[in-house]
Write an enzyme that holds these catalytic residues in place. Structure first.
Site, short mmCIF file in Angstrom:
data_model
loop_
_atom_site.label_atom_id
_atom_site.label_comp_id
_atom_site.label_asym_id
_atom_site.label_seq_id
_atom_site.Cartn_x
_atom_site.Cartn_y
_atom_site.Cartn_z
N SER A 533 54.26 45.28 26.67
CA SER A 533 55.04 45.23 25.45
C SER A 533 55.05 43.78 24.91
O SER A 533 53.99 43.25 24.63
CB SER A 533 56.45 45.77 25.69
OG SER A 533 57.10 46.06 24.49
N HIS A 645 55.73 54.70 25.79
CA HIS A 645 55.85 53.27 26.04
C HIS A 645 56.39 52.98 27.44
O HIS A 645 56.23 51.87 27.96
CB HIS A 645 56.76 52.65 24.97
CG HIS A 645 56.67 51.16 24.88
ND1 HIS A 645 55.53 50.49 24.47
CD2 HIS A 645 57.59 50.19 25.14
CE1 HIS A 645 55.75 49.19 24.47
NE2 HIS A 645 56.99 48.98 24.88
#
Length: 683
Positions: A533, A645
């Site tokens: 991320s 994610h």
């Protein structure tokens, strides 16, 4: 899987050390026992908690509810049946029953989409004096968060409802997705439907459910009964802009029988975590006066009126807020300087003090004033969570569980050392260093730099499986908390503003230099870098600005802010970290994008991304892969199906483990120089 058992075979090689012990492997994940959501019984004698294990064959996690005596003198016992998932244990006020959520086929409403659809979770109640658990809800879209009423006769329940509930799937004319709001997807839940979360009151004796709140433009969250059972507080953004980038959640109160709402909070930004005072006269909550501000703590009259801030100089992010024990204090959890601990606010002095201490992460606190006891889970860099009990002031701590003992007996876990240093502009930065398992003086070892996500997050003394795996493979690990991280105050966290790839990059690289200076046995020709991320962004940024690293693994990473801002689940979500909105200053977003500097990259790079990542969409990984290939970089792209994610936290167990195996494969190949390293999909 029974607690304590570990797989007979492991998928990757390990470093052997003293007494024949080995380092942690990626496949050890299949053996981990994880504890969470612990709650003390009303009489203060027992604790119910959730134990999560992994079913390796079915590559899924199994949740069960266990019970342990608070004196720790007897072994924990399982309460819920095997073969079904059960979680969220909540004691009835008299302690005679335990309610919990479970997905059990044939006894609760299903989704209505076909026989293959899994059942929705429903609330079950188990009598502690014997008998089978019985379903108390049969809600069309399942039950979510719930809480017992003070008299033990009702439950307030969150459930989802919407216009399509009134139309059978076969009668629908179209299967397109149709949206009119800027927010229409979320990483954890996927594409939005027309259902919204609202409050229901369920009669335990009959199972009758009555919808208490409604509305198609907002969700209602976090319901809390008043002590006298006549009112319910909850959180909701009733501006009608929740799905149009709204940020104005408020605290509301509604009569338990239904009626007009009373707004409790009085701020223009998000107010959350409503908690009733023991006498029911006040409600405490966490509130914000502006975006990206650290929440402050407030108390407001339960009937409405001006709120008052109750803690002086609070520079922490309070979570898991609750009142007491008693009416003179609030307690909360917060990360601080690489640790996580329980804090208390004395409402008379307005002072904040720390209840727990040590190089560890403490979470999930519950308190019983009558018994004079608190419980919480605690882990550290070398051990997963166990459950602990202590006195209300944190003294007299004792363990109630001893999970993963069979695993710990056979492995050597790596320890972590703090490495504080100064950045290039003099700011104090916390670094952390891990020696390889089996380290020997006189030898040179590779080192992997790992960068955390966020950037509003922190690394520290928590358990990190991947770091143990790296150390078990014979690699040192360095990680740090550059500006932008939480745990060091709001000024430090906001130090990222207009600064992505600026001083945060300097902070990280100064840490690498500090580690190399203190540990000269690290081989400077065998440095790796990785992160996910924001950590993936910084990994990519580093590759475009230095050639010091010989291998890189970038996970779910940002490379192009211009395309990311229009395709991610948060719509245009970076304006607080830049000089403003994307379209007002296009150039700054491009200047901060690693893609602009792809032509400078020379480091072999492995790109790991998930096909259902809505936080950092797959197109980001694809752009980076193709750009690197265009410039002749040795790059490979691995896409994980069905994942989002959160692959490395909540992904399918086999994918989570394989993600680690891919990282190890790449570093083995380029840091160890192992030309025979085999990609995980070729094994």
């Amino acid at each position: 899987m029974k607690p304590g058992l570990i797989p007979a075979a492991f998928l990757v090689s390990v470093v052997l050390s003293g007494a024949g012990k080995r380092g942690i492997t990626s496949a050890d994940y299949f053996a981990f026992e994880n504890i969470s959501d612990a709650h003390i019984s009303p009489d203060g004698k027992q604790v119910a908690y959730v134990l999560t294990t992994v079913d390796q064959k079915r590559t899924r996690r199994d949740n069960s509810i266990w019970l342990v005596a608070i004196d720790g003198k007897s072994a924990p016992r399982r309460l819920t049946a095997e073969g079904v998932n059960s979680n969220s244990p909540r004691w009835s006020p008299d302690g005679s029953r335990l309610a919990f959520l479970s997905t059990r086929s044939g006894s609760a409403a299903t989704s209505g989409g076909g026989e293959s659809d899994p059942p929705h979770p429903q609330i079950y109640i188990l009598h502690l004096d014997g008998g089978e658990a019985q379903a108390v809800t049969h809600m069309k879209n399942g039950a979510g968060v719930f809480q017992w009423s003070p008299d033990g006769k009702r439950l307030v329940v969150l459930s989802r409802t919407g216009p399509s509930d009134n139309v059978t799937p076969s009668a629908r004319k179209s299967d397109v997705r149709h949206y009119a709001h800027i927010s229409y997807k979320f990483n954890d839940t996927g594409w939005f439907d027309d259902k919204r979360s609202h409050l229901w009151v369920v009669e335990i004796g009959t199972g009758a459910a009555r919808q208490l709140t409604s509305g198609e433009d907002w969700n209602d969250l976090d319901p809390q009964w008043s002590p006298d059972g006549t009112r319910i507080a909850f959180v909701s953004d009733r501006t009608g802009k929740e799905f149009d980038d709204g940020h104005n959640k408020d605290i509301w109160v509604i009569p338990a029988e239904g009626g007009s709402l009373t707004r409790i909070s009085d701020h223009d930004y998000d107010d959350t975590q409503p908690r009733w005072s023991p006498d029911g006269k006040s409600i405490a909550f966490a509130g914000q006066m502006q975006r990206r501000q650290f929440p402050k703590l407030y108390v407001a009259p339960a009937g409405g009126g001006k709120s008052s801030e109750v803690a002086d100089n609070l520079d922490l992010i309070p979570t898991d807020l609750h009142w007491g024990p008693g009416s003179r204090e609030l307690r909360f959890e917060s990360g601080t300087k690489g640790t996580t601990h329980i804090f208390r606010v004395d409402l008379e002095s307005r002072k904040v003090s720390q209840v727990t201490s040590g190089e560890r992460a403490v979470r999930g606190c519950d308190a019983n004033r009558g018994a004079g006891v608190i419980t919480y889970t605690s882990n550290n860099f070398q051990h997963l969570d166990d459950l602990y009990a202590a006195s209300l002031d944190g003294s007299g701590e004792r363990p109630l569980t001893h999970l993963n003992t069979t695993l710990w007996a056979g492995v050597e876990t790596a320890a972590v050392e703090r490495l504080p240093y100064k950045s290039t502009d003099g700011w104090d930065i916390d670094g952390f260093f891990v020696k390889p398992v089996g380290w020997q003086p006189g030898r040179k070892y590779p080192m992997i730099l790992s960068i955390h996500g966020g950037p509003a997050g922190q690394y520290g003394v928590d358990w990190y499986h991947e770091f143990q795996v790296y150390a078990g493979k014979g690699w040192a690990v360095f990680f740090c908390n550059p500006r932008g991280s939480t745990g060091y105050g709001q000024k430090f966290e906001r130090g990222i503003v207009n600064n992505w790839g600026g001083m945060d990059y300097q902070d990280v690289m100064a840490g690498v230099d500090a580690a190399l200076k203190k540990y000269p046995w690290v081989d400077t020709d065998r440095l790796g870098v990785t992160g996910g991320s924001y950590g993936g962004f910084m990994t990519n940024w580093i590759l475009g600005h230095t050639t010091r690293f010989k291998a890189a693994v970038t996970l779910r990473s940002v490379v192009n802010f211009i395309s990311d801002d229009g395709t991610r689940d948060g719509a245009y979500g970076h304006q607080e970290d830049f000089k403003g909105f994307l379209f007002d200053d296009f150039e700054q977003y491009w200047n901060a994008s690693p893609l602009k500097y792809a032509k400078n990259v020379k480091t072999p790079t492995l790109i790991l991304h998930s096909d259902n990542d809505y936080r950092v969409p797959l197109e980001q990984g694809e752009q980076w892969f193709r750009a690197l290939k265009h410039y002749g970089v040795n790059a490979e792209l691995v896409i994980f199906p069905r994942e989002n994610h959160n692959l490395t936290r909540t992904g399918e167990p086999k994918h989570l483990v394989e993600s680690l195996d891919w990282q190890c494969y790449w570093f083995d190949k380029y840091l160890n120089g192992n030309k025979d390293a085999k990609a995980p999909d070729s094994l």
